[in-house]
Design a protein around this motif. Structure first.
Motif, short mmCIF file in Angstrom:
data_model
loop_
_atom_site.label_atom_id
_atom_site.label_comp_id
_atom_site.label_asym_id
_atom_site.label_seq_id
_atom_site.Cartn_x
_atom_site.Cartn_y
_atom_site.Cartn_z
N TYR A 23 -5.48 0.79 -10.78
CA TYR A 23 -5.64 2.36 -10.53
C TYR A 23 -4.32 2.74 -10.99
CZ TYR A 23 -3.41 2.07 -5.99
OH TYR A 23 -2.84 1.84 -4.84
N ARG A 24 -4.40 4.15 -11.56
CA ARG A 24 -3.18 4.86 -12.01
C ARG A 24 -3.31 6.23 -11.74
NH1 ARG A 24 -3.46 3.77 -17.00
NH2 ARG A 24 -3.66 5.85 -18.17
N PHE A 25 -2.58 6.88 -11.21
CA PHE A 25 -2.54 8.52 -10.90
C PHE A 25 -1.76 9.13 -12.20
CE2 PHE A 25 -3.16 6.81 -6.69
CZ PHE A 25 -4.35 7.53 -6.26
N ASN A 26 -2.26 9.84 -13.02
CA ASN A 26 -1.57 10.72 -13.97
C ASN A 26 -1.01 9.68 -14.93
OD1 ASN A 26 -2.39 13.22 -12.84
ND2 ASN A 26 -0.70 13.13 -11.35
N LEU A 27 0.45 9.87 -14.88
CA LEU A 27 1.47 9.06 -15.95
C LEU A 27 1.77 7.99 -15.16
CD1 LEU A 27 2.78 11.70 -18.23
CD2 LEU A 27 0.64 10.41 -18.68
N ALA A 28 2.02 7.84 -13.88
CA ALA A 28 2.41 6.80 -13.28
C ALA A 28 1.87 5.22 -13.52
CB ALA A 28 2.25 6.58 -11.60
N PRO A 29 2.66 4.21 -13.28
CA PRO A 29 2.35 2.89 -13.82
C PRO A 29 1.02 2.42 -13.01
CG PRO A 29 4.72 2.95 -13.23
CD PRO A 29 4.02 4.21 -12.83
N ASP A 30 0.42 1.62 -13.85
CA ASP A 30 -0.80 0.92 -13.05
C ASP A 30 -0.44 0.13 -11.77
OD1 ASP A 30 -2.28 1.86 -15.26
OD2 ASP A 30 -2.77 -0.37 -16.08
N THR A 31 -1.35 0.33 -10.71
CA THR A 31 -1.34 -0.49 -9.46
C THR A 31 -2.27 -1.60 -9.72
OG1 THR A 31 -0.38 1.12 -8.34
CG2 THR A 31 -1.37 -0.64 -7.11
N ARG A 32 -2.36 -2.67 -9.85
CA ARG A 32 -3.33 -3.79 -10.12
C ARG A 32 -3.38 -4.81 -9.04
NH1 ARG A 32 -6.30 -5.14 -14.34
NH2 ARG A 32 -5.21 -3.83 -15.62
N VAL A 33 -4.65 -4.94 -8.49
CA VAL A 33 -4.60 -5.86 -7.37
C VAL A 33 -5.68 -6.86 -7.87
CG1 VAL A 33 -5.67 -5.96 -5.00
CG2 VAL A 33 -4.28 -4.08 -5.80
N GLU A 34 -5.13 -8.29 -7.43
CA GLU A 34 -6.09 -9.39 -7.70
C GLU A 34 -7.13 -9.71 -6.97
OE1 GLU A 34 -5.63 -11.06 -11.01
OE2 GLU A 34 -3.81 -9.34 -11.20
N ALA A 35 -8.16 -8.78 -6.82
CA ALA A 35 -8.96 -8.90 -5.67
C ALA A 35 -10.06 -7.83 -6.25
CB ALA A 35 -8.70 -8.36 -4.41
N ALA A 36 -11.40 -7.81 -5.49
CA ALA A 36 -12.49 -7.02 -5.94
C ALA A 36 -12.54 -5.69 -5.26
CB ALA A 36 -14.04 -7.72 -5.61
N SER A 37 -11.54 -5.33 -4.48
CA SER A 37 -11.45 -4.17 -4.04
C SER A 37 -10.16 -3.80 -3.34
CB SER A 37 -12.56 -3.67 -2.77
OG SER A 37 -12.12 -4.66 -1.56
N THR A 38 -9.47 -2.37 -3.15
CA THR A 38 -8.57 -2.12 -2.70
C THR A 38 -8.38 -0.72 -2.23
OG1 THR A 38 -6.20 -2.16 -2.88
CG2 THR A 38 -7.46 -1.13 -4.73
N LEU A 39 -7.56 -0.35 -1.18
CA LEU A 39 -7.46 1.05 -0.52
C LEU A 39 -6.30 1.72 -1.47
CD1 LEU A 39 -7.47 0.43 3.16
CD2 LEU A 39 -9.48 1.09 1.47
N LEU A 40 -6.67 3.27 -1.62
CA LEU A 40 -5.73 3.81 -2.14
C LEU A 40 -5.70 5.29 -1.51
CD1 LEU A 40 -7.36 6.26 -4.44
CD2 LEU A 40 -7.80 4.09 -5.49
#
Length: 208
Positions: A23-40
């Motif tokens: 996921y990525r908010f606006n122009l921030a870098p991607d946050t990538r998780v090597e899993a099928a789900s994550t909390l944000l």
């Protein structure tokens, strides 16, 4: 969304399975998780529109991307008192409120009417929407407004207090407004110059 709104990003894939979500908010870098789900948790400057990109990738590189927009809602609603006597001025105020909420907060003056004048409340909220509106005639004992017309029968200057709460609990400070009720009709006077005569039926005649 509110300032404490959280979310879970999850994806599924029958074969070969989800390798990662991001996921990525606006122009921030991607946050990538090597899993099928994550909390944000949602972030961003309050009361402005923001973008959230989310994606999921399977084990052989197929990827799905979705864009959402959201607003972090910290702004309370605004409540107006309207009457049938004010016409276009009130319509202009409502339109201005819906385009620039802060510009019209506290700008209402005195509304006038008679015993048959209906007053009603109008509330607007930019973000989550209005949940409840309240009013009081003493500033202490408030009751929930259910859309009914309010009528005042005493000839006086009455103060009404109003406020609203949005779906996230952002609460408007009570707004005070004066309602001037006038039940006294005007006094009619008639005078004329020149020669006048009145007959037995009370009809007046003028000399031409």
């Amino acid at each position: 969304v509110s300032t404490d709104t959280g979310a879970r990003l999850s994806a599924s894939d029958a074969f070969p399975g989800v390798a990662a979500v991001a996921y990525r908010f606006n122009l921030a870098p991607d946050t990538r998780v090597e899993a099928a789900s994550t909390l944000l948790s949602f972030s961003g400057e309050p009361n402005r529109r923001h973008a959230l990109w989310v994606s999921a990738r399977d084990g052989i590189g197929n990827e799905t991307n979705v864009l959402y927009d959201y607003v972090v809602d910290t702004l309370a609603p605004l409540t107006l008192v309207l009457s049938s006597n004010e016409g276009a001025d009130q319509l202009d105020l409502r339109t201005e409120m819906e385009t620039n909420l802060l510009a019209v907060r506290g700008v209402q003056g005195t509304l006038s009417g008679n015993g048959q004048t209906p007053f009603h409340l109008y509330a607007f909220d930019y973000g989550s929407g209005v949940r409840d509106t309240y009013y009081s005639f003493d500033g202490v004992n408030f009751q929930r407004y259910a859309g009914e017309n309010l009528f005042l029968s005493n000839e006086s200057l009455t103060k009404i207090y109003v406020y609203s709460i949005d779906q996230f609990g952002n609460e408007e400070p009570p707004q005070a407004l004066d309602l001037k009720i006038d039940l006294t009709p005007p006094t009619l006077q008639f005078s004329a110059s020149g020669l006048w005569a009145t007959n037995a039926a009370g009809t007046r005649f003028a000399k031409d």
